[in-house]
Design a protein around this motif. Structure first.
Motif, mmCIF file in Angstrom:
data_model
loop_
_atom_site.group_PDB
_atom_site.id
_atom_site.type_symbol
_atom_site.label_atom_id
_atom_site.label_comp_id
_atom_site.label_asym_id
_atom_site.label_seq_id
_atom_site.Cartn_x
_atom_site.Cartn_y
_atom_site.Cartn_z
ATOM 1 N N ARG A 89 9.435 3.692 6.269
ATOM 2 C CA ARG A 89 10.683 2.994 5.943
ATOM 3 C C ARG A 89 10.673 2.533 4.480
ATOM 4 O O ARG A 89 11.647 2.695 3.762
ATOM 5 C CB ARG A 89 10.852 1.803 6.880
ATOM 6 C CG ARG A 89 12.068 0.951 6.655
ATOM 7 C CD ARG A 89 13.330 1.405 7.376
ATOM 8 N NE ARG A 89 13.186 1.747 8.736
ATOM 9 C CZ ARG A 89 13.364 0.961 9.795
ATOM 10 N NH1 ARG A 89 13.687 -0.295 9.611
ATOM 11 N NH2 ARG A 89 13.239 1.418 11.006
ATOM 12 N N VAL A 90 9.561 1.973 4.029
ATOM 13 C CA VAL A 90 9.453 1.501 2.649
ATOM 14 C C VAL A 90 9.558 2.675 1.683
ATOM 15 O O VAL A 90 10.278 2.596 0.680
ATOM 16 C CB VAL A 90 8.136 0.720 2.439
ATOM 17 C CG1 VAL A 90 7.855 0.482 0.966
ATOM 18 C CG2 VAL A 90 8.196 -0.610 3.190
ATOM 19 N N ARG A 91 8.877 3.760 1.977
ATOM 20 C CA ARG A 91 8.971 4.946 1.105
ATOM 21 C C ARG A 91 10.398 5.467 1.047
ATOM 22 O O ARG A 91 10.904 5.811 -0.017
ATOM 23 C CB ARG A 91 8.008 6.039 1.585
ATOM 24 C CG ARG A 91 6.572 5.818 1.167
ATOM 25 C CD ARG A 91 5.727 7.058 1.379
ATOM 26 N NE ARG A 91 5.762 7.529 2.758
ATOM 27 C CZ ARG A 91 4.856 7.214 3.687
ATOM 28 N NH1 ARG A 91 3.854 6.426 3.373
ATOM 29 N NH2 ARG A 91 4.962 7.672 4.906
ATOM 30 N N ALA A 92 11.058 5.520 2.187
ATOM 31 C CA ALA A 92 12.441 6.015 2.214
ATOM 32 C C ALA A 92 13.361 5.110 1.398
ATOM 33 O O ALA A 92 14.223 5.595 0.657
ATOM 34 C CB ALA A 92 12.931 6.113 3.655
ATOM 35 N N LEU A 93 13.185 3.818 1.512
ATOM 36 C CA LEU A 93 14.044 2.885 0.787
ATOM 37 C C LEU A 93 13.796 2.915 -0.716
ATOM 38 O O LEU A 93 14.716 2.741 -1.500
ATOM 39 C CB LEU A 93 13.839 1.459 1.309
ATOM 40 C CG LEU A 93 14.430 1.164 2.681
ATOM 41 C CD1 LEU A 93 13.940 -0.178 3.199
ATOM 42 C CD2 LEU A 93 15.949 1.199 2.629
ATOM 43 N N THR A 94 12.577 3.140 -1.123
ATOM 44 C CA THR A 94 12.269 3.111 -2.555
ATOM 45 C C THR A 94 12.402 4.472 -3.212
ATOM 46 O O THR A 94 12.754 4.546 -4.385
ATOM 47 C CB THR A 94 10.861 2.547 -2.809
ATOM 48 O OG1 THR A 94 9.907 3.325 -2.086
ATOM 49 C CG2 THR A 94 10.786 1.097 -2.394
ATOM 50 N N ASP A 95 12.138 5.544 -2.510
ATOM 51 C CA ASP A 95 12.282 6.878 -3.097
ATOM 52 C C ASP A 95 13.744 7.250 -3.281
ATOM 53 O O ASP A 95 14.096 8.001 -4.180
ATOM 54 C CB ASP A 95 11.581 7.929 -2.250
ATOM 55 C CG ASP A 95 10.073 7.855 -2.361
ATOM 56 O OD1 ASP A 95 9.397 8.407 -1.487
ATOM 57 O OD2 ASP A 95 9.573 7.236 -3.323
ATOM 58 N N HIS A 137 0.828 -1.208 0.000
ATOM 59 C CA HIS A 137 0.000 0.000 0.000
ATOM 60 C C HIS A 137 0.861 1.256 0.000
ATOM 61 O O HIS A 137 0.540 2.245 -0.678
ATOM 62 C CB HIS A 137 -0.959 0.004 1.183
ATOM 63 C CG HIS A 137 -2.051 -1.004 1.057
ATOM 64 N ND1 HIS A 137 -2.518 -1.734 2.111
ATOM 65 C CD2 HIS A 137 -2.765 -1.431 -0.012
ATOM 66 C CE1 HIS A 137 -3.459 -2.554 1.706
ATOM 67 N NE2 HIS A 137 -3.621 -2.393 0.411
ATOM 68 N N ALA A 138 1.961 1.238 0.725
ATOM 69 C CA ALA A 138 2.880 2.382 0.732
ATOM 70 C C ALA A 138 3.462 2.606 -0.658
ATOM 71 O O ALA A 138 3.590 3.751 -1.118
ATOM 72 C CB ALA A 138 3.998 2.172 1.752
ATOM 73 N N LEU A 139 3.809 1.522 -1.338
ATOM 74 C CA LEU A 139 4.350 1.645 -2.690
ATOM 75 C C LEU A 139 3.287 2.138 -3.671
ATOM 76 O O LEU A 139 3.575 2.969 -4.533
ATOM 77 C CB LEU A 139 4.940 0.304 -3.143
ATOM 78 C CG LEU A 139 6.205 -0.118 -2.402
ATOM 79 C CD1 LEU A 139 6.544 -1.571 -2.705
ATOM 80 C CD2 LEU A 139 7.364 0.802 -2.743
ATOM 81 N N GLU A 140 2.061 1.655 -3.534
ATOM 82 C CA GLU A 140 0.970 2.161 -4.381
ATOM 83 C C GLU A 140 0.779 3.651 -4.171
ATOM 84 O O GLU A 140 0.629 4.407 -5.136
ATOM 85 C CB GLU A 140 -0.337 1.427 -4.076
ATOM 86 C CG GLU A 140 -0.478 0.117 -4.758
ATOM 87 C CD GLU A 140 -1.813 -0.545 -4.494
ATOM 88 O OE1 GLU A 140 -2.183 -1.404 -5.310
ATOM 89 O OE2 GLU A 140 -2.488 -0.231 -3.490
ATOM 90 N N ASP A 141 0.789 4.076 -2.920
ATOM 91 C CA ASP A 141 0.637 5.502 -2.613
ATOM 92 C C ASP A 141 1.779 6.329 -3.186
ATOM 93 O O ASP A 141 1.605 7.515 -3.466
ATOM 94 C CB ASP A 141 0.544 5.714 -1.097
ATOM 95 C CG ASP A 141 -0.735 5.137 -0.499
ATOM 96 O OD1 ASP A 141 -1.664 4.800 -1.268
ATOM 97 O OD2 ASP A 141 -0.782 5.001 0.740
ATOM 98 N N ALA A 142 2.949 5.707 -3.367
ATOM 99 C CA ALA A 142 4.113 6.407 -3.919
ATOM 100 C C ALA A 142 4.147 6.347 -5.449
ATOM 101 O O ALA A 142 5.109 6.780 -6.065
ATOM 102 C CB ALA A 142 5.397 5.818 -3.339
#
Length: 167
Positions: A145-151, A8-13
């Motif tokens: 954490r997921v957003r930070a790692l992927t962004d 869901h965090a990745l979808e939001d990003a």
């Protein structure tokens, strides 16, 4: 250990996400989504695709050789945390044999055995990934954490591996 929260965090990003994709379909999935102008895609893989796991790392290596930027995240949690989460959700571990558990009445031991088996099956994938221990993370912390790692890395593919087990 947080796969849904991470997706869901990745979808939001802005990622196009798919859950439980068989590894054999990974290259075709990425190719198709890039043709559809989805530059950032994420696929979640867990032990439910156990028979396909041996092909996963070679597929990732092939994709990287073809110029696809791949970032793999491995979500993990401690055994105590997993035991608590399974008791809260009342869902069986994917590797636990429900009939064996019911017959023996030893659901705790069967769950521990399933967790240990999963650890062995995912060991190579864990080694090749960025590990995120979700044991002490609240959902909002995991999303961050997921957003930070992927962004930080403008990957065209992010793989999220969920382990129901952690050493």
């Amino acid at each position: 250990s947080g796969k849904s929260v991470a997706l869901h965090a990745l979808e939001d990003a802005g990622f196009f996400c798919v859950d439980n994709l068989p590894p054999e379909l990974l290259r075709d999935f990425v190719r198709l989504e890039h043709e559809r102008y989805a530059p950032r895609v994420a696929a979640a893989v867990d032990v439910r695709t156990a028979q396909s796991l041996p092909v996963l790392l070679p597929v990732i290596q092939q994709m990287r050789a073809e110029g696809v930027q791949v970032r793999s995240l491995f979500l993990d949690a401690s055994t105590d945390t997993l035991m608590r989460r399974f008791s809260e959700t009342r869902r069986p571990h994917p590797l636990a044999n429900a009939a064996q558990i019911a017959a023996s009445g030893e659901s705790h031991r069967a769950l521990v055995d399933a967790i240990e088996l999963e650890r062995a099956m995912l060991a190579e994938i864990r080694e090749a990934s960025t590990v995120v221990d979700t044991s002490q993370l609240r959902p909002a912390q995991l999303r961050a954490r997921v957003r930070a790692l992927t962004d930080a890395h403008a990957s065209s593919l992010t793989l999220v591996f969920e382990s129901f087990a952690f050493k």
